[in-house]
Each structure stands twice: as C-alpha cells, then as structure tokens.
Design an enzyme around this catalytic site. Structure first.
Site, PDB file in Angstrom:
ATOM      1  N   ASP A  29      40.923  41.581  39.992  1.00 55.43           N
ATOM      2  CA  ASP A  29      39.526  41.727  40.427  1.00 55.43           C
ATOM      3  C   ASP A  29      39.081  43.174  40.284  1.00 55.43           C
ATOM      4  OD1 ASP A  29      37.079  40.976  41.421  1.00 55.43           O
ATOM      5  OD2 ASP A  29      37.714  40.781  43.501  1.00 55.43           O
ATOM      6  N   GLY A  30      37.794  43.353  40.091  1.00 54.05           N
ATOM      7  CA  GLY A  30      37.223  44.701  40.050  1.00 54.05           C
ATOM      8  C   GLY A  30      36.902  45.188  38.653  1.00 54.05           C
ATOM      9  N   ARG A  33      33.151  46.147  38.549  1.00 51.87           N
ATOM     10  CA  ARG A  33      32.854  47.409  39.254  1.00 51.87           C
ATOM     11  C   ARG A  33      33.396  48.612  38.484  1.00 51.87           C
ATOM     12  NH1 ARG A  33      35.055  45.084  44.655  1.00 51.87           N
ATOM     13  NH2 ARG A  33      35.483  43.376  43.210  1.00 51.87           N
ATOM     14  N   TRP A  34      34.565  48.437  37.892  1.00 43.76           N
ATOM     15  CA  TRP A  34      35.162  49.511  37.083  1.00 43.76           C
ATOM     16  C   TRP A  34      34.205  49.892  35.963  1.00 43.76           C
ATOM     17  CZ3 TRP A  34      36.473  50.363  32.025  1.00 43.76           C
ATOM     18  CH2 TRP A  34      37.417  51.353  31.751  1.00 43.76           C
ATOM     19  N   HIS A  46      36.490  44.036  31.482  1.00 46.74           N
ATOM     20  CA  HIS A  46      37.492  42.993  31.214  1.00 46.74           C
ATOM     21  C   HIS A  46      38.470  43.458  30.133  1.00 46.74           C
ATOM     22  CE1 HIS A  46      35.370  40.435  33.884  1.00 46.74           C
ATOM     23  NE2 HIS A  46      34.324  40.247  33.104  1.00 46.74           N
ATOM     24  N   THR A  75      37.580  28.076  38.196  1.00 47.14           N
ATOM     25  CA  THR A  75      36.648  26.965  37.970  1.00 47.14           C
ATOM     26  C   THR A  75      35.221  27.393  38.323  1.00 47.14           C
ATOM     27  OG1 THR A  75      37.370  26.155  40.134  1.00 47.14           O
ATOM     28  CG2 THR A  75      38.234  24.995  38.217  1.00 47.14           C
ATOM     29  N   GLU A  76      35.082  28.449  39.131  1.00 43.53           N
ATOM     30  CA  GLU A  76      33.757  28.949  39.532  1.00 43.53           C
ATOM     31  C   GLU A  76      33.213  29.993  38.541  1.00 43.53           C
ATOM     32  OE1 GLU A  76      36.363  28.704  41.844  1.00 43.53           O
ATOM     33  OE2 GLU A  76      35.495  26.806  42.527  1.00 43.53           O
ATOM     34  N   ASN A  77      34.092  30.561  37.715  1.00 41.55           N
ATOM     35  CA  ASN A  77      33.636  31.619  36.808  1.00 41.55           C
ATOM     36  C   ASN A  77      32.677  31.127  35.724  1.00 41.55           C
ATOM     37  OD1 ASN A  77      36.727  33.562  36.958  1.00 41.55           O
ATOM     38  ND2 ASN A  77      34.825  33.811  38.112  1.00 41.55           N
ATOM     39  N   ARG A 203      40.146  38.041  50.128  1.00 36.58           N
ATOM     40  CA  ARG A 203      39.995  36.591  50.257  1.00 36.58           C
ATOM     41  C   ARG A 203      40.796  35.910  49.151  1.00 36.58           C
ATOM     42  NH1 ARG A 203      34.736  38.501  49.262  1.00 36.58           N
ATOM     43  NH2 ARG A 203      34.359  38.611  47.021  1.00 36.58           N
ATOM     44  N   ILE A 204      40.971  34.598  49.310  1.00 37.20           N
ATOM     45  CA  ILE A 204      41.860  33.854  48.405  1.00 37.20           C
ATOM     46  C   ILE A 204      41.107  33.258  47.207  1.00 37.20           C
ATOM     47  CG2 ILE A 204      41.840  31.679  49.737  1.00 37.20           C
ATOM     48  CD1 ILE A 204      45.008  33.202  48.231  1.00 37.20           C
TER      49      ILE A 204
HETATM   50  C1  FPP Z   1      37.402  39.591  38.065  1.00 34.77           C
HETATM   51  O1  FPP Z   1      36.712  40.830  38.015  1.00 34.77           O
HETATM   52  C2  FPP Z   1      38.020  39.331  36.765  1.00 34.77           C
HETATM   53  C3  FPP Z   1      37.843  38.202  36.057  1.00 34.77           C
HETATM   54  C4  FPP Z   1      37.009  37.082  36.512  1.00 34.77           C
HETATM   55  C5  FPP Z   1      38.444  38.029  34.722  1.00 34.77           C
HETATM   56  C6  FPP Z   1      39.816  38.599  34.519  1.00 34.77           C
HETATM   57  C7  FPP Z   1      40.080  38.656  33.086  1.00 34.77           C
HETATM   58  C8  FPP Z   1      40.699  39.633  32.408  1.00 34.77           C
HETATM   59  C9  FPP Z   1      41.349  40.778  33.049  1.00 34.77           C
HETATM   60  C10 FPP Z   1      40.761  39.630  30.917  1.00 34.77           C
HETATM   61  C11 FPP Z   1      40.853  38.340  30.179  1.00 34.77           C
HETATM   62  C12 FPP Z   1      42.104  37.613  30.406  1.00 34.77           C
HETATM   63  C13 FPP Z   1      43.134  37.455  29.543  1.00 34.77           C
HETATM   64  C14 FPP Z   1      44.282  36.638  29.987  1.00 34.77           C
HETATM   65  C15 FPP Z   1      43.199  38.053  28.213  1.00 34.77           C
HETATM   66  P1  FPP Z   1      35.140  40.807  38.257  1.00 34.77           P
HETATM   67  O2  FPP Z   1      34.496  40.680  36.932  1.00 34.77           O
HETATM   68  O3  FPP Z   1      34.784  39.748  39.239  1.00 34.77           O
HETATM   69  O4  FPP Z   1      34.910  42.232  38.876  1.00 34.77           O
HETATM   70  P2  FPP Z   1      33.774  42.635  39.910  1.00 34.77           P
HETATM   71  O5  FPP Z   1      34.036  41.852  41.179  1.00 34.77           O
HETATM   72  O6  FPP Z   1      33.992  44.098  40.089  1.00 34.77           O
HETATM   73  O7  FPP Z   1      32.458  42.309  39.304  1.00 34.77           O
END
Ligand code: FPP
Length: 250
Positions: A29-30, A33-34, A46, A75-77, A203-204
């Site tokens: 996660d993050g 924001r990064w 990402h 499933t929510e993404n 959170r989970i």
């Molecule tokens: C959550 O950060 C991250 C994700 C929903 C995607 C994670 C995916 C990757 C790291 C790369 C792709 C995967 C593979 C296996 C190649 P967020 O976007 O929710 O961050 P935020 O909460 O700061 O907005």
C-alpha cells in the site's frame, strides 16, 4: 530511472537467527501517495512498487521463507479509474515477462491466488505459464493475490462445497475447519504467520479473512515503494519477539 535505483547496503545481507515465519503476507500500500509526493502519475507509484517486489522476493528467498503472498489487486480495485486498472494489468504482464527467467533461476515458484478468470487474457496466459514453468522449484513460493477478496474466496469455497455435496462427494459432518480450508485458494498453503501493511493504514481490507485468524500484524508508515529489505528484517525480528499462544496458555 533515477527514483527506481536502489543503493545496496551491507545490512541487506544480514543473517537473522531464530525461527523464521513460514509465510509472510504483504498488503502493498502507498504507491499512490508515493507518486503524489513526487508529483508523478499514480502509475509511476505502482511501477516503483514493482522494484520493491523484486527486492523483497529475492530477500525472502535468501532468508529461506517458504511462502510470500503479495496483495496486488483486490476484488474492489476494479473501482479504480480504467487507466489505472489497465496500467496495473500491464505492469503485471511486464513483470512476469521480464522477471520470469530470473525468478526461475533463483528457484522461486510463481503462483497466484484469486479469480484470475476475470483478468485480461495476457495476464492469465503469463500467470499460467509462470506457474507451469516454476511449479517444481523449491525456493520461496510467491503467491500473487489478483482479483482476490477474502469474502469472495469464502463464497467460492461454499459454492464448491455445495457442488460436492449435491454430487454426494461430501457429507455435512465432513465439513470441519480443516476440510473448509481445502476449498480456499490457499488450500495447499499454511496460514500467514505475519501480515505486513506499509503506508500507515491499519486495516485488513478483505485480505485473507479466514487465514488471518492467528496471524501477527505488522504496520509501518513507509509507503510500499520505499519499503526496504531492512524494513522486512525489522518486521521479522519483531515477529520473532511476539508471544504466539494461539488461544492457549504457556
Ligand atoms: C495499493 O497502493 C497498491 C495496489 C492496489 C497495487 C499494487 C501493485 C503493484 C505494487 C504493482 C503491480 C503488481 C505486480 C504483481 C507486478 P495504492 O495505489 O492504494 O496507494 P495509495 O493508498 O497511496 O493511493
């Protein structure tokens, strides 16, 4: 790219004594924001997150961790903007195409959990190919959780049980906790010993709802693209100092 390069530190090669967790699960996660902090598009977050994946898989393998599960797409993404979803799918394909030889050479098993039938065809093809190619390896098993949701997994399990029941393959009395577990995506995999969530959220988020019954949780404020091998070591060492009683007394 400048922000993707990682400087190696001596502590990267640290030896950790004591009992290793068998299964580490991470809610990555993050990334967004990064990217925002750097005024970059979310997709770059990402992309930077993929670099972290490479380092963490390598380190788990070096440390002899048996299972590493990464929550890559829930499933929510699907509710995210279409261009973000497609850049995530593209990153997955690129990752598998680019890294598979190296992962295979390093003895990693590339597995997936979740309903991948809803992912774009190229993702399904690369995931199946990665598993077929690496399934006999003996290093860390990397479980990519894709189109994964804990509730969805439980509903799927119930449907499969009912199908077996209607065919006379299972009786009501056969449904124990152990039997139920065998209907989950993680049928062959032990429950996670530790679940790591970076980025400050605690959170989970629909992750391994059944399997986390006795997992230790470890949170950090670091965004996933900045998560390092040293952070992983810290999580493992903290885990080793936890008193796991599984409801019993010691
Ligand atoms: C959550 O950060 C991250 C994700 C929903 C995607 C994670 C995916 C990757 C790291 C790369 C792709 C995967 C593979 C296996 C190649 P967020 O976007 O929710 O961050 P935020 O909460 O700061 O907005």
């Amino acid at each position: 790219m400048f922000f993707l390069s990682r400087k190696k530190k001596d502590s990267d090669q640290k030896t950790i004594s004591g009992q290793m967790p068998r299964h580490i699960a991470i809610i990555m996660d993050g990334n967004g924001r990064w990217a925002k902090e750097r005024r970059l598009p979310r997709a770059m977050g990402h992309k930077a997150g993929v670099e972290t994946i490479r380092e963490i898989v390598k380190e788990c393998n070096r440390l002899g961790i048996k299972y590493l599960t990464l929550y890559a797409f829930s499933t929510e993404n699907w509710k995210r903007p279409e261009d973000e979803v497609s850049s995530l799918m593209q990153l997955l394909v690129e990752f598998l195409k680019k890294e598979l030889d190296e992962l295979h050479k390093n003895n990693v098993v590339v597995n997936h959990i979740g309903d991948i039938s809803k992912l774009p065809e190229p993702c399904q093809v690369e995931l199946r190919n990665a598993y077929i190619r690496t399934k006999n390896n003996t290093g860390v098993t990397l479980n990519l959780a894709l189109n994964y949701g804990g509730r969805n997994e439980i509903v799927f399990a119930v449907r499969k049980i009912l199908t077996d029941y209607s065919r006379g393959n299972i009786k009501v009395g056969d449904i124990t906790e152990e039997a139920f577990s065998r209907y989950l995506y993680t049928a062959e995999i032990p429950d996670p010993d530790i679940i790591i969530r970076p980025s400050g959220e605690q959170r989970i988020s629909n992750f391994m709802l059944w399997q986390c019954a006795y997992s230790e949780f470890w949170y950090s404020n670091i965004n996933w693209p900045d998560f390092t091998v040293q952070d992983l070591h810290k999580a493992i060492e903290d885990y080793q100092n936890r008193d796991r009683r599984f409801g019993a007394v010691k």
